[in-house]
Write a protein that holds these residues in place. Structure first.
Motif, PDB file in Angstrom:
ATOM      1  N   TYR A  86      73.267   0.008  29.622  1.00  0.00           N
ATOM      2  CA  TYR A  86      73.548   0.500  30.972  1.00  0.00           C
ATOM      3  C   TYR A  86      75.014   0.907  31.112  1.00  0.00           C
ATOM      4  O   TYR A  86      75.330   1.939  31.714  1.00  0.00           O
ATOM      5  CB  TYR A  86      73.190  -0.561  32.013  1.00  0.00           C
ATOM      6  N   ARG A 131      67.823   8.030  32.777  1.00  0.00           N
ATOM      7  CA  ARG A 131      68.670   8.385  33.930  1.00  0.00           C
ATOM      8  C   ARG A 131      69.713   9.462  33.587  1.00  0.00           C
ATOM      9  O   ARG A 131      70.393   9.986  34.469  1.00  0.00           O
ATOM     10  CB  ARG A 131      69.372   7.144  34.490  1.00  0.00           C
ATOM     11  N   TYR A 141      76.288   4.604  32.115  1.00  0.00           N
ATOM     12  CA  TYR A 141      77.133   4.894  33.279  1.00  0.00           C
ATOM     13  C   TYR A 141      78.446   5.560  32.862  1.00  0.00           C
ATOM     14  O   TYR A 141      78.982   6.410  33.579  1.00  0.00           O
ATOM     15  CB  TYR A 141      77.438   3.611  34.059  1.00  0.00           C
ATOM     16  N   GLU A 154      73.904   1.490  41.588  1.00  0.00           N
ATOM     17  CA  GLU A 154      74.389   1.787  40.241  1.00  0.00           C
ATOM     18  C   GLU A 154      75.905   1.580  40.137  1.00  0.00           C
ATOM     19  O   GLU A 154      76.407   1.066  39.133  1.00  0.00           O
ATOM     20  CB  GLU A 154      74.022   3.221  39.849  1.00  0.00           C
ATOM     21  N   PRO A 187      77.438   6.773  37.894  1.00  0.00           N
ATOM     22  CA  PRO A 187      76.398   6.231  38.778  1.00  0.00           C
ATOM     23  C   PRO A 187      76.118   7.172  39.953  1.00  0.00           C
ATOM     24  O   PRO A 187      77.026   7.862  40.423  1.00  0.00           O
ATOM     25  CB  PRO A 187      77.011   4.916  39.265  1.00  0.00           C
ATOM     26  N   TRP A 236      77.776  -0.924  37.684  1.00  0.00           N
ATOM     27  CA  TRP A 236      78.771  -0.399  36.733  1.00  0.00           C
ATOM     28  C   TRP A 236      80.049  -1.226  36.790  1.00  0.00           C
ATOM     29  O   TRP A 236      80.599  -1.623  35.759  1.00  0.00           O
ATOM     30  CB  TRP A 236      79.050   1.071  37.069  1.00  0.00           C
TER      31      TRP A 236
END
Length: 495
Positions: free
Chosen positions: A466, A341, A470, A480, A475, A484
């Motif tokens: 994750y 991502r 972030y 997302e 995000p 976060w």
């Protein structure tokens, strides 16, 4: 597959095996024993089965009753079982009975048929049969040493050995060497498992360490090893060491179910018996998470991009070495969602080399590209002039999957109750290929500092990955953003 198994056995066997090898029936190299259909066309012609219960077609053993197959394993004065049969039956028999039960039956048959329990023994007969029984015991202890962690196995082994060596000093020395080699192997694997246990006991989540002792992990992978080629070589050290400790029987024991299709309650299914295989799978997962952690850690995107390009070079060198397991673990780490991502980071990366590697490991058409590359590496190892060219480290999860589907796709027994030996030829073929690969010694110099880092440095959990992702790149949507906030709250105690 493909190194001559007989020559490998000659190198590793105690004196007894080599000394009497010339008297033993000679067999072709292990790889040559299996043709494309899973068994050789002309192997099983040497013995008329005395108790019946074996079914042949065109001289190929296809099935038999369990008792007849056990009898087929037992040598006599004028018969020694083919080595391919020994390996295949010792590998697959644990689907039907515990190894100690098989050993007890083999000992009983040897003692009974060769009249070894008689007070006064025929020395000429003993001289003829002793080398063959010792050869069988040697092959069992060399190829399946972990079976002998069971005290019942050791008891039977010593009892049979004692019966055939009484009164003969030469045989006694050979048995002593056999036992010494076996005990050395068992001690080595115990030490290895203790090291693994210590590593696992001290493993911590990287985020926890960062919060409690932030100064303790200031280093990153490039600081420890700035040369991707060296890192690929150190990864290969870890792969070959861990491969080497996996017993061939672990592939069978990993898939034994509590309620097998044949409803045989004596089925051998102790989960502890596949711990080295499981440790190797755990190593793959650790490496994937280490790669993802190293990429997500840096604050600046140019540093993250540099780490990605570094791992692309490491992966490419793993491919060149023939280390497909580390290659796939690195690709898996780079494809984890927290890494993939990071679009702004990836925009700074030259991805052409990565695209080629992903193409090589593309799962479509049942990993056709990878299987082609694996065949190429295997062929290279056959004609190798150096240790480096002999290296073949398969993508291990796929190897396990192949063996799993072979096991699930064919019944262990035929409708008439016979053991489906045709299935077990194919199983032995796949496992014997692995046996060849795991015997290769790593030609690269060990670097303790790098190995220590790879094996022990804490890595992020899924949630921590994750969160780091972030924090690096904000995000992009409400899902997302909500995640976060939750992660910041639960992991960092922040709102």
């Amino acid at each position: 597959m493909k190194k001559a198994f007989l020559s490998a056995f000659r190198r590793k066997m105690p004196f007894i095996a080599v000394h009497f090898l010339e008297r033993m029936p000679q067999t072709p190299p292990f790889a040559a024993m299996f043709d494309s259909s899973g068994y050789n066309r002309n192997l099983y012609q040497s013995k008329e089965d005395g108790c019946g219960g074996l079914y042949y077609h065109d001289n190929n053993l296809l099935s038999g009753s369990l008792e007849a197959l056990i009898q087929h394993l037992v040598p006599s004065v004028d018969y020694y079982p083919d080595r391919t049969y020994i390996f295949t039956f010792l590998l697959s028999s644990r689907l039907f009975m515990h190894p100690y039960e098989l050993m007890a039956k083999v000992c009983h048959l040897c003692i009974e048929q060769q009249r070894l329990s008689e007070p006064v023994q025929d020395k000429n007969r003993i001289r003829k049969i002793a080398p063959k029984i010792l050869q069988l015991l040697t092959e069992w202890t060399e190829t399946f040493p972990y079976d002998f962690r069971d005290e019942r196995m050791m008891r039977n082994l010593k009892e049979l050995a004692q019966r055939i060596t009484s009164g003969d000093e030469m045989y006694r020395k050979n048995v002593q060497q056999l036992l010494q080699n076996l005990l050395r192997k068992l001690a080595t694997v115990s030490q290895y498992e203790e090291v693994l246990a210590k590593i696992n006991a001290t493993s911590t989540d990287r985020l926890t360490v960062l919060k409690t002792k932030p100064q303790s992990i200031q280093r990153d992978i490039i600081t420890v090893c700035n040369d991707p080629y060296t890192l690929a070589q150190q990864l290969t050290h870890i792969e070959l060491e861990r491969l080497n400790y996996i017993g061939p029987e672990e592939f069978v024991q990993a898939f034994v179910q509590k309620d097998p299709l044949d409803n045989d309650k004596s089925c051998y299914g102790d989960r502890k018996k596949s711990r080295n295989l499981e440790a190797y799978v755990e190593w793959f997962n650790r490496l994937s998470y280490l790669v993802a952690t190293e990429i997500c850690m840096p604050v600046k995107k140019k540093h993250r991009a540099r780490v990605i390009e570094y791992f692309i070079d490491v992966a490419r060198e793993c491919f060149n070495i023939g280390n497909f397991n580390s290659l796939m673990a690195i690709i898996s780490g780079m494809n984890m969602s927290p890494v993939s991502r990071l679009k702004k980071t990836w925009a700074k990366v030259k991805t052409a080399k990565f695209d080629i590697l992903e193409h090589q490991m593309d799962p479509s058409s049942n990993f056709y590209n990878y299987r082609t590359a694996l065949r190429g590496a295997t062929q290279r190892s056959l004609t190798a002039h150096s240790s480096r060219e002999k290296i073949v480290i398969p993508f291990f999860s796929l190897l396990i999957k192949d063996i799993y589907f072979l096991n699930e796709g064919c019944a262990n027994r035929l409708p008439n109750g016979h053991v489906n030996f045709e299935k077990f030829w194919e199983l032995a073929k796949q496992v014997s290929e692995f046996m060849t690969w795991k015997q290769v010694e790593c030609p690269f110099e060990r670097d303790r500092k790098i190995l220590q880092y790879l094996l022990t440095i804490p890595v992020f959990s899924d949630d921590a990955l994750y969160l780091a992702s972030y924090e690096s790149e904000s995000p992009e949507n409400h899902i997302e953003k909500d995640r976060w906030k939750t992660l910041r709250s639960t992991l960092l105690g922040r709102v």
